[in-house]
Design a protein around this motif. Sequence first.
Motif, PDB file in Angstrom:
ATOM      1  N   HIS A 116      43.229  44.689  42.380  1.00 40.77           N
ATOM      2  CA  HIS A 116      42.976  44.225  41.961  1.00 40.77           C
ATOM      3  C   HIS A 116      41.598  44.070  41.973  1.00 40.77           C
ATOM      4  O   HIS A 116      40.694  44.984  40.877  1.00 40.77           O
ATOM      5  N   LEU A 117      40.968  43.764  43.135  1.00 36.85           N
ATOM      6  CA  LEU A 117      39.116  43.301  43.194  1.00 36.85           C
ATOM      7  C   LEU A 117      39.021  44.795  43.968  1.00 36.85           C
ATOM      8  O   LEU A 117      37.770  44.781  43.279  1.00 36.85           O
ATOM      9  N   VAL A 118      39.837  45.658  44.878  1.00 38.00           N
ATOM     10  CA  VAL A 118      39.329  46.637  45.196  1.00 38.00           C
ATOM     11  C   VAL A 118      38.817  47.639  43.796  1.00 38.00           C
ATOM     12  O   VAL A 118      37.894  48.048  43.595  1.00 38.00           O
ATOM     13  N   LYS A 119      40.306  47.617  42.814  1.00 39.62           N
ATOM     14  CA  LYS A 119      40.233  48.838  41.477  1.00 39.62           C
ATOM     15  C   LYS A 119      38.340  48.405  40.988  1.00 39.62           C
ATOM     16  O   LYS A 119      38.047  48.962  40.492  1.00 39.62           O
ATOM     17  N   SER A 120      39.085  47.206  40.908  1.00 37.11           N
ATOM     18  CA  SER A 120      38.066  46.300  39.795  1.00 37.11           C
ATOM     19  C   SER A 120      36.466  46.829  40.281  1.00 37.11           C
ATOM     20  O   SER A 120      35.138  46.727  39.515  1.00 37.11           O
ATOM     21  N   TYR A 121      35.947  47.249  41.559  1.00 35.02           N
ATOM     22  CA  TYR A 121      34.798  48.779  41.224  1.00 35.02           C
ATOM     23  C   TYR A 121      34.468  49.874  40.545  1.00 35.02           C
ATOM     24  O   TYR A 121      34.002  50.197  40.671  1.00 35.02           O
ATOM     25  N   THR A 122      36.515  49.668  40.158  1.00 40.54           N
ATOM     26  CA  THR A 122      35.248  51.762  39.874  1.00 40.54           C
ATOM     27  C   THR A 122      36.135  51.484  37.872  1.00 40.54           C
ATOM     28  O   THR A 122      36.167  52.568  37.527  1.00 40.54           O
ATOM     29  N   ALA A 123      36.713  50.587  38.360  1.00 40.26           N
ATOM     30  CA  ALA A 123      37.319  49.729  36.574  1.00 40.26           C
ATOM     31  C   ALA A 123      37.226  48.685  36.094  1.00 40.26           C
ATOM     32  O   ALA A 123      37.742  47.377  37.183  1.00 40.26           O
ATOM     33  N   PRO A 124      36.570  48.030  34.952  1.00 47.84           N
ATOM     34  CA  PRO A 124      36.841  46.919  35.070  1.00 47.84           C
ATOM     35  C   PRO A 124      37.958  45.885  34.595  1.00 47.84           C
ATOM     36  O   PRO A 124      39.239  47.179  34.440  1.00 47.84           O
ATOM     37  N   LEU A 125      38.904  45.341  35.412  1.00 43.16           N
ATOM     38  CA  LEU A 125      39.428  44.082  35.282  1.00 43.16           C
ATOM     39  C   LEU A 125      39.818  43.582  33.597  1.00 43.16           C
ATOM     40  O   LEU A 125      38.913  43.766  32.817  1.00 43.16           O
ATOM     41  N   LYS A 126      41.072  43.666  33.623  1.00 51.43           N
ATOM     42  CA  LYS A 126      41.699  43.380  32.436  1.00 51.43           C
ATOM     43  C   LYS A 126      41.599  41.989  32.392  1.00 51.43           C
ATOM     44  O   LYS A 126      42.170  41.053  32.988  1.00 51.43           O
ATOM     45  N   ILE A 127      40.861  41.230  31.081  1.00 50.33           N
ATOM     46  CA  ILE A 127      41.018  39.600  30.882  1.00 50.33           C
ATOM     47  C   ILE A 127      41.914  39.785  30.253  1.00 50.33           C
ATOM     48  O   ILE A 127      41.984  40.065  28.990  1.00 50.33           O
ATOM     49  N   LEU A 128      42.032  37.706  29.398  1.00 51.84           N
ATOM     50  CA  LEU A 128      42.775  36.847  28.917  1.00 51.84           C
ATOM     51  C   LEU A 128      42.351  36.395  28.285  1.00 51.84           C
ATOM     52  O   LEU A 128      41.563  35.339  29.924  1.00 51.84           O
ATOM     53  N   ASP A 129      41.433  36.124  27.363  1.00 53.77           N
ATOM     54  CA  ASP A 129      40.287  34.951  27.253  1.00 53.77           C
ATOM     55  C   ASP A 129      40.927  33.429  26.769  1.00 53.77           C
ATOM     56  O   ASP A 129      41.965  33.572  26.021  1.00 53.77           O
ATOM     57  N   LYS A 130      40.954  32.512  27.682  1.00 53.36           N
ATOM     58  CA  LYS A 130      41.976  31.273  26.943  1.00 53.36           C
ATOM     59  C   LYS A 130      40.822  30.329  26.603  1.00 53.36           C
ATOM     60  O   LYS A 130      41.351  28.807  26.528  1.00 53.36           O
ATOM     61  N   GLY A 131      39.513  30.800  25.820  1.00 53.65           N
ATOM     62  CA  GLY A 131      38.573  30.045  25.701  1.00 53.65           C
ATOM     63  C   GLY A 131      37.958  28.763  26.788  1.00 53.65           C
ATOM     64  O   GLY A 131      37.865  29.219  27.027  1.00 53.65           O
ATOM     65  N   LYS A 132      38.602  27.473  26.232  1.00 52.42           N
ATOM     66  CA  LYS A 132      37.624  26.879  26.637  1.00 52.42           C
ATOM     67  C   LYS A 132      38.297  26.465  28.009  1.00 52.42           C
ATOM     68  O   LYS A 132      37.467  26.379  28.813  1.00 52.42           O
ATOM     69  N   ASP A 164      49.298  28.112  40.989  1.00 51.21           N
ATOM     70  CA  ASP A 164      48.132  28.744  40.689  1.00 51.21           C
ATOM     71  C   ASP A 164      47.787  29.560  41.467  1.00 51.21           C
ATOM     72  O   ASP A 164      47.909  30.223  42.534  1.00 51.21           O
ATOM     73  N   PRO A 165      48.606  30.035  40.400  1.00 53.46           N
ATOM     74  CA  PRO A 165      48.756  32.270  41.279  1.00 53.46           C
ATOM     75  C   PRO A 165      47.072  32.872  41.625  1.00 53.46           C
ATOM     76  O   PRO A 165      47.368  33.924  42.329  1.00 53.46           O
ATOM     77  N   LEU A 166      46.080  32.106  41.279  1.00 51.98           N
ATOM     78  CA  LEU A 166      44.297  32.327  41.479  1.00 51.98           C
ATOM     79  C   LEU A 166      43.367  31.734  41.059  1.00 51.98           C
ATOM     80  O   LEU A 166      42.724  31.518  40.169  1.00 51.98           O
ATOM     81  N   ASP A 167      42.904  31.009  41.436  1.00 51.57           N
ATOM     82  CA  ASP A 167      42.455  29.600  42.113  1.00 51.57           C
ATOM     83  C   ASP A 167      40.745  30.120  42.362  1.00 51.57           C
ATOM     84  O   ASP A 167      40.982  30.804  43.494  1.00 51.57           O
ATOM     85  N   GLY A 168      40.037  29.815  41.242  1.00 58.79           N
ATOM     86  CA  GLY A 168      38.358  30.988  41.353  1.00 58.79           C
ATOM     87  C   GLY A 168      38.663  31.789  40.655  1.00 58.79           C
ATOM     88  O   GLY A 168      37.745  32.847  41.595  1.00 58.79           O
ATOM     89  N   THR A 169      39.303  32.534  39.152  1.00 56.29           N
ATOM     90  CA  THR A 169      39.329  33.407  38.628  1.00 56.29           C
ATOM     91  C   THR A 169      37.647  34.108  38.231  1.00 56.29           C
ATOM     92  O   THR A 169      37.533  34.693  38.767  1.00 56.29           O
ATOM     93  N   ASN A 170      36.888  33.072  38.378  1.00 60.57           N
ATOM     94  CA  ASN A 170      35.514  33.473  37.836  1.00 60.57           C
ATOM     95  C   ASN A 170      34.699  34.216  39.086  1.00 60.57           C
ATOM     96  O   ASN A 170      33.863  34.976  38.975  1.00 60.57           O
ATOM     97  N   ASN A 171      35.099  34.134  40.279  1.00 62.40           N
ATOM     98  CA  ASN A 171      34.588  34.010  41.304  1.00 62.40           C
ATOM     99  C   ASN A 171      35.199  35.698  41.848  1.00 62.40           C
ATOM    100  O   ASN A 171      34.918  36.418  41.943  1.00 62.40           O
ATOM    101  N   PHE A 172      36.773  35.649  41.374  1.00 69.67           N
ATOM    102  CA  PHE A 172      37.345  36.759  40.958  1.00 69.67           C
ATOM    103  C   PHE A 172      37.096  37.560  41.003  1.00 69.67           C
ATOM    104  O   PHE A 172      36.799  39.261  40.497  1.00 69.67           O
ATOM    105  N   TYR A 173      36.595  37.323  39.786  1.00 71.04           N
ATOM    106  CA  TYR A 173      36.207  38.584  38.169  1.00 71.04           C
ATOM    107  C   TYR A 173      34.676  39.174  38.435  1.00 71.04           C
ATOM    108  O   TYR A 173      34.298  40.196  38.540  1.00 71.04           O
ATOM    109  N   ASN A 174      33.726  38.031  39.599  1.00 66.07           N
ATOM    110  CA  ASN A 174      31.977  38.776  39.729  1.00 66.07           C
ATOM    111  C   ASN A 174      32.318  38.723  41.281  1.00 66.07           C
ATOM    112  O   ASN A 174      31.110  38.887  42.202  1.00 66.07           O
ATOM    113  N   LYS A 175      33.751  39.393  41.931  1.00 69.37           N
ATOM    114  CA  LYS A 175      34.165  39.761  42.972  1.00 69.37           C
ATOM    115  C   LYS A 175      33.376  39.004  44.386  1.00 69.37           C
ATOM    116  O   LYS A 175      32.992  39.380  45.166  1.00 69.37           O
ATOM    117  N   VAL A 176      33.635  37.969  44.029  1.00 64.37           N
ATOM    118  CA  VAL A 176      33.268  36.718  44.588  1.00 64.37           C
ATOM    119  C   VAL A 176      34.211  36.561  45.445  1.00 64.37           C
ATOM    120  O   VAL A 176      35.192  36.341  45.274  1.00 64.37           O
TER     121      VAL A 176
END
Length: 282
Positions: free
Chosen positions: A34-50, A104-116
């Motif tokens: 999904h990280l590789v794909k995110s360079y050509t198409a936006p990641l699908k996200i679920l907004d969890k609010g706070k 935790d299936p992905l700890d550091g989601t904000n990093n992942f989303y921003n390709k860090v």
Amino acid sequence: MKKTKTPAKTIHLTKVLDQMIEWAFDCGNILNEHLVKSYTAPLKILDKGKQGLATEADLLSEAHVIKKIREFYPEHGILSEEDAFARELKMEGAKADQYLWLIDPLDGTNNFYNKVPFFCVSLALNRGNETLVGVVYNPVNCELFYAIKGKGAFLYRLIGHQEVRVQLEAGKTKKPFSEALLSANLTSKRVEKDLLKRFPEVRAMRRLGSAALEMSYVAAGMLDAYWEHKLQPWDMAAAGLICREAGVKISSIDGEDYHPFGSSVLTAHPALYRELLATLNR
């Protein structure tokens, strides 16, 4: 006639560790794809609010692990970050004889989303509040931290084409704060405003964005201390065991005994722990 409680089945922790590593690698492949794909198409996200955000990769990674656990350990409980959000589950601990998986299936989601490339899969098996096996895996940097209670903590790392596997052991020599590399979220509203003014001089401060990885880095001596408020059990369980087995100091921020259902964590090089604890609680 009174019913007697059936005791939890004995399981082989070495086998569990092997399975957890395999599942963590599977999840890592999902995240990397999904990280590789995110360079050509936006990641699908679920907004969890706070609570932040989750991506499709979080959900697929979680679904894979839960399917495996239910296949091999159908009688075990499961507490996962994304599942807990969906069901608004609040956990304060597990029953003493209950096997419970903390995921935790992905700890550091904000990093992942921003390709860090600083995020991980964190898997732990508890019996009650005690973590028996823990795995933390960063799939981009090929870093695998793992531990079995009472058997030590280890790091497997691929650097280029070279493999490194070492047992993690806390430094025994004295280390001054002036040489320390620390990690904490000092911009958080939960941090006291005057903390930086009274903080001892350090070599550098970092804020890396993945509690499980940062705690594991302390266990490996790659960071000298990490602390954070209001973490969840799935953030701390695997890395907490890795820290304990490596021999670094670990507690809550106010100095209470660590367990993964606490609300904060402080882990540090043994030579820095007492002074750091005093500084954080002044």
